[in-house]
Design an enzyme around this catalytic site. Sequence first.
Site, PDB file in Angstrom:
ATOM      1  N   LYS A   1       0.360   3.726  -2.857  1.00  0.00           N
ATOM      2  CA  LYS A   1      -1.115   5.378  -2.337  1.00  0.00           C
ATOM      3  C   LYS A   1      -0.004   6.724  -2.245  1.00  0.00           C
ATOM      4  O   LYS A   1      -0.785   7.710  -1.879  1.00  0.00           O
ATOM      5  CB  LYS A   1      -1.774   5.053  -1.256  1.00  0.00           C
ATOM      6  CG  LYS A   1      -2.743   3.532  -1.496  1.00  0.00           C
ATOM      7  CD  LYS A   1      -3.532   3.083  -0.467  1.00  0.00           C
ATOM      8  CE  LYS A   1      -4.681   1.939  -0.518  1.00  0.00           C
ATOM      9  NZ  LYS A   1      -4.353   0.727  -0.365  1.00  0.00           N
TER      10      LYS A   1
ATOM     11  N   LYS B   1       2.534   6.942   4.564  1.00  0.00           N
ATOM     12  CA  LYS B   1       2.431   5.932   3.846  1.00  0.00           C
ATOM     13  C   LYS B   1       3.008   4.382   4.507  1.00  0.00           C
ATOM     14  O   LYS B   1       4.542   4.239   4.437  1.00  0.00           O
ATOM     15  CB  LYS B   1       2.160   6.088   3.226  1.00  0.00           C
ATOM     16  CG  LYS B   1       1.136   4.674   2.036  1.00  0.00           C
ATOM     17  CD  LYS B   1      -0.415   5.427   2.430  1.00  0.00           C
ATOM     18  CE  LYS B   1      -1.660   3.660   2.554  1.00  0.00           C
ATOM     19  NZ  LYS B   1      -1.273   3.108   4.092  1.00  0.00           N
TER      20      LYS B   1
ATOM     21  N   SER C   1       0.568  -1.126   0.043  1.00  0.00           N
ATOM     22  CA  SER C   1      -0.421   0.235  -0.130  1.00  0.00           C
ATOM     23  C   SER C   1       0.698   0.896  -0.045  1.00  0.00           C
ATOM     24  O   SER C   1      -0.130   2.563  -0.140  1.00  0.00           O
ATOM     25  CB  SER C   1      -0.335  -0.171   1.375  1.00  0.00           C
ATOM     26  OG  SER C   1      -2.255  -1.601   0.776  1.00  0.00           O
TER      27      SER C   1
ATOM     28  N   SER D   1      -5.901   3.430   4.662  1.00  0.00           N
ATOM     29  CA  SER D   1      -5.104   3.279   3.776  1.00  0.00           C
ATOM     30  C   SER D   1      -6.238   2.340   2.997  1.00  0.00           C
ATOM     31  O   SER D   1      -6.084   0.982   2.609  1.00  0.00           O
ATOM     32  CB  SER D   1      -4.008   1.625   4.399  1.00  0.00           C
ATOM     33  OG  SER D   1      -3.593   1.564   3.029  1.00  0.00           O
TER      34      SER D   1
END
Length: 377
Positions: free
Chosen positions: A59, A220, A56, A116
């Site tokens: 992202k 992130k 993730s 997320s």
Amino acid sequence: MKKFWICTLCILFLCSLLPVSAAGPETNAKAVLLMEKTTGEVLYEEHAHDQLEPASVTKVMTMLLIMEALDQGQITKETMVPVSAAAAGMGGSQVYMKEGESFSVHDMLKAIAVASGNDASVAMAEYLAGSEDAFVEKMNAKAKELGMNDTIFMNCTGLPAEGHITSAYDIALMSRELILHHPDIRTYTTIWMDTLRDGTFQLSNTNKLIRFYDGATGLKTGSTDSALYCVSATAEKEGMELIAVVLGSPTSQDRFETAKALLSYGFAGFSLVTAAPSEPLSPIPVTLGTQPTVQPVLTKETKLLLPKEDAGKLTTTLSLQDTIEAPVAKGQEIGTLTVLVDGKAKETIPIAAQEEVPRLSLWQVYTALLSLLFCSQ
């Protein structure tokens, strides 16, 4: 034999007196990299260009394109974004959006940055580009623009997909682009806990550094069975912001400990120093100009990333024209500022004219001479 051991001990003793270079942080991830935001300089790296799955952390690019759309006026934070069946059915990390619901861009960014949310990511992708596939094309185009040569995106979420790869270096590049040019993303990446749906749905940040590392600003996390545990962690102290990328850590705790070690290594060993003249720049006389002087200015602000032991060794030398003959163009180079570290030239910054100074016409010269003549009588 006795002489041999005496010599050996002497050599060991002498070696112990030699300066030892600062060791980098200990890591056991597949790849790590530490970058400074303003200069983009890499302070530490291991396997920085190995192509790995980012999970993730993908992202970061999704958020970057959303922030660009905001800055370009394509959307506002109040824009309502519908949730399609495809977005609602993404699975993995999600905030359980339902088909037919709509959320503001503000809430979508919270869902992506804090929880997320794969569902929120796909909903935003579809809204901005018409489909996730079209959005992924934009992601890859942006990656190419940023010089992310190790990267191929296959989706906007980071869910496992064949060929979906990047590197620690490339993640640092897109993370830098996001925090350097879109600092408002901190509004979302620094949230520890929040809610959606008027307080009925709780959000808790997957990035535990936000609470447990002083100065953390984001950014992130990501994890899958194949990617293991990943993070792009950002933090700021004393006017310097660092980006620590960790890919392929064996545990969640390990990725955070590695990120903390990288960030602490950077803050302990380096400083961001602004290069400036030792005194304010004085106006320079202009001959035959419509005004008597022109103000010199630096063409850019220069910040240098230096080891802390060198931060106090920065000096500058100034070279400016004594006088300038008109006409003078705005931005015309009229000198230089040389930046030195420990007496060695590090960078040269051009100095330019702040404004235009036209040349006097013949009539203006004539009237000026007459004025001087009558004033002298």
